[in-house]
Scaffold this active site. Structure first.
Site, PDB file in Angstrom:
ATOM      1  N   ASP A 275       0.763  -1.091  -0.080  1.00 19.55           N
ATOM      2  CA  ASP A 275      -0.155   0.021   0.020  1.00 19.55           C
ATOM      3  C   ASP A 275       0.938   1.273  -0.123  1.00 19.55           C
ATOM      4  O   ASP A 275       1.845   1.247  -0.057  1.00 19.55           O
ATOM      5  CB  ASP A 275      -0.918  -0.015   1.199  1.00 19.55           C
TER       6      ASP A 275
ATOM      7  N   MET B 109      -5.399   7.800  10.809  1.00 23.20           N
ATOM      8  CA  MET B 109      -6.194   8.376   9.677  1.00 23.20           C
ATOM      9  C   MET B 109      -7.131   9.425  10.151  1.00 23.20           C
ATOM     10  O   MET B 109      -8.460   9.413   9.671  1.00 23.20           O
ATOM     11  CB  MET B 109      -6.923   7.256   8.921  1.00 23.20           C
TER      12      MET B 109
ATOM     13  N   LYS C 204      -4.064   2.907  -0.715  1.00 21.76           N
ATOM     14  CA  LYS C 204      -5.289   3.479  -0.279  1.00 21.76           C
ATOM     15  C   LYS C 204      -5.132   5.023   0.463  1.00 21.76           C
ATOM     16  O   LYS C 204      -3.958   5.137   0.999  1.00 21.76           O
ATOM     17  CB  LYS C 204      -6.041   2.677   0.765  1.00 21.76           C
TER      18      LYS C 204
END
Length: 454
Positions: free
Chosen positions: A248, A382, A270
């Protein structure tokens, strides 16, 4: 990469060494060992050079440097005690597009000679690009002690088997599986070291007969928060054995540079609000590659079991009876906090740590009342896009407005940046950093000015 590492065959090729003293002797020994057709030019020659010339091992060129000496040369080494002459040799070689090594002047050299560990045909070269030759020598000494003398015999024996291995095993995975068993066979290595070739042949036949199909498997590997030095030894071993790397966007380039060069790389990055590859497709990709007999590494930033959805991926593999393993990594909370000088716990500030996903709307309601309690540290993953909402909820549920906060951007990497302030400023501070960033809330942040080192 300032210098491209290259092993070249010099056997029978003309090489020029300018210089006839002790330093030049050391260079000459290496060139002669490589089988070079060596010409040596100088005003005076040490006894060693005179002996070599008498034995017909090299040719002496008596006199001042002459550019004509470079005719038909593949490599030039300037090893005199006169920097001006060395530079003249280098300039002449450069003009004729011939690689030149300069003693004690690596910044002007187009080629350098590394420290060598010779286990022919296995060769290991260590170079600092001329910046720290003593360090390169110390590393060479360590490697000399670590690498058994019989490795050369093992490599030579393996070379004789390459054609047969290619014939008997059709897939790359099968061949790699065989070679791994071959080189890890202590009995084979010891037998070769003892010079018992018939016994070595017997052991080799056993390895050929026992070599099964390379089984498909998946290793879930935590790459850590960014700094390649934080990758675990087991994680490094896994990515260097993988046929396929699925990674990722949080996996740093420094980590990817450690991946085996012929491994297939699949990016499934992502970021907030955008998935390059949906999670169900990632699950299916891992399954399909393993079912093809591939050794797959799912490489995730941080730790795969902390907001990495690693559990979901393994559930799919388990349903289809695909062998898997997990290599934990240093999670972003631990790495970013440590590199920022922020202890996650401290006897006077925090007796617990809470790792919280910042995807507030998608993950459902959080227990804000408990999150707003004193004597703990909150780390939001996040959470950059939700920073204003995090600020509002914590203030609403009783956390004091002057609670210290830190936002760590590109944590543990060379680009790390830390912005600090108070909870009342969190929404504003979030506009000063970019993703990926971690939010740390708690009085431990106040210790940063004392404990910071990065």
């Amino acid at each position: 990469m300032e210098y491209f590492p290259l092993f070249c065959r010099l056997q029978g090729k003309r090489c020029l060494l300018v210089g006839g003293g002790d330093v030049a002797e050391r260079k000459a020994r290496l060139l002669l060992a490589a089988g070079a057709d060596l010409y040596v030019g100088a005003l005076d020659f040490s006894p060693a050079f005179q002996h070599w010339a008498q034995q017909g091992e090299l040719t002496l060129l008596d006199g001042h440097f002459d550019p004509r000496w470079l005719k038909n040369c593949w490599l030039v080494v300037a090893a005199t005690n006169d920097n001006n002459i060395n530079q003249q040799v280098a300039d002449t070689a450069e003009a004729q597009q011939i690689f030149c090594n300069l003693v004690d002047a690596p910044e002007q050299a187009s080629a350098i000679m590394p420290s060598i560990i010779d286990r022919s045909p296995l060769m290991v070269a260590v170079s600092s690009g001329g910046s720290a030759p003593v360090l390169a020598r110390l590393l060479r000494e360590k490697l000399e002690a670590m690498l058994p003398q019989h490795l050369g015999q093992l490599a030579q024996f393996a070379g004789k088997l390459r054609a047969r291995v290619k014939t008997e095993f059709h897939s790359m995975g099968q061949r790699r599986h065989f070679w791994e068993r071959f080189f890890k066979s202590d009995r084979l290595a010891q037998t070769l070291a003892n010079g018992d070739n018939p016994r070595a042949q017997q052991i080799t036949e056993t390895l050929f007969n026992a070599a099964p199909e390379a089984p498909g498997e998946v290793a879930l590997v935590g790459a850590g928060p960014g700094d390649a030095g934080l990758l675990t030894l087991k994680g490094l071993q896994q990515i260097q054995q993988a046929d396929v790397i699925v990674y990722d966007r949080l996996v740093s380039d420094d980590i990817l540079n450690l991946v085996r060069r012929d491994a297939e790389r699949v990016f499934v990055g992502k970021r907030a609000g955008y998935h390059c590859v949906p999670q169900d497709q990632i699950n299916q990709l891992l399954l399909e590659q393993a079912q093809r007999g591939k050794r797959v590494v799912r490489l995730k930033g941080g730790d795969p079991f902390i907001f990495g959805r690693g559990g979901e991926e393994l559930e799919v593999l388990a349903q289809h009876k695909i062998p898997f393993s997990v290599v934990p990594g240093i999670t972003a909370a631990s790495g970013c906090a440590a590199y920022s000088g922020i202890p996650l716990t401290h006897r006077d500030h925090a007796q617990s740590v809470r790792l919280v996903t910042g995807h507030l709307q998608k993950e459902g309601k959080l227990g804000w009342q408990k999150l707003a309690a004193e004597q703990q540290t909150l780390v939001f993953y996040m959470g950059l896009a939700q920073a204003t909402e995090i600020q509002r909820q914590l203030l609403t549920h009783g956390m004091r407005a002057d609670m210290p906060v830190a936002l760590v951007e590109n944590g543990t990497s060379a680009r790390q940046r830390v912005v600090t302030g108070t909870l009342a400023q969190l929404g504003e501070l979030s506009q000063q950093v970019i993703s990926p960033s971690l939010i740390i809330v708690g009085s431990v942040v106040s210790l940063r000015e004392t404990l910071r080192w990065f």
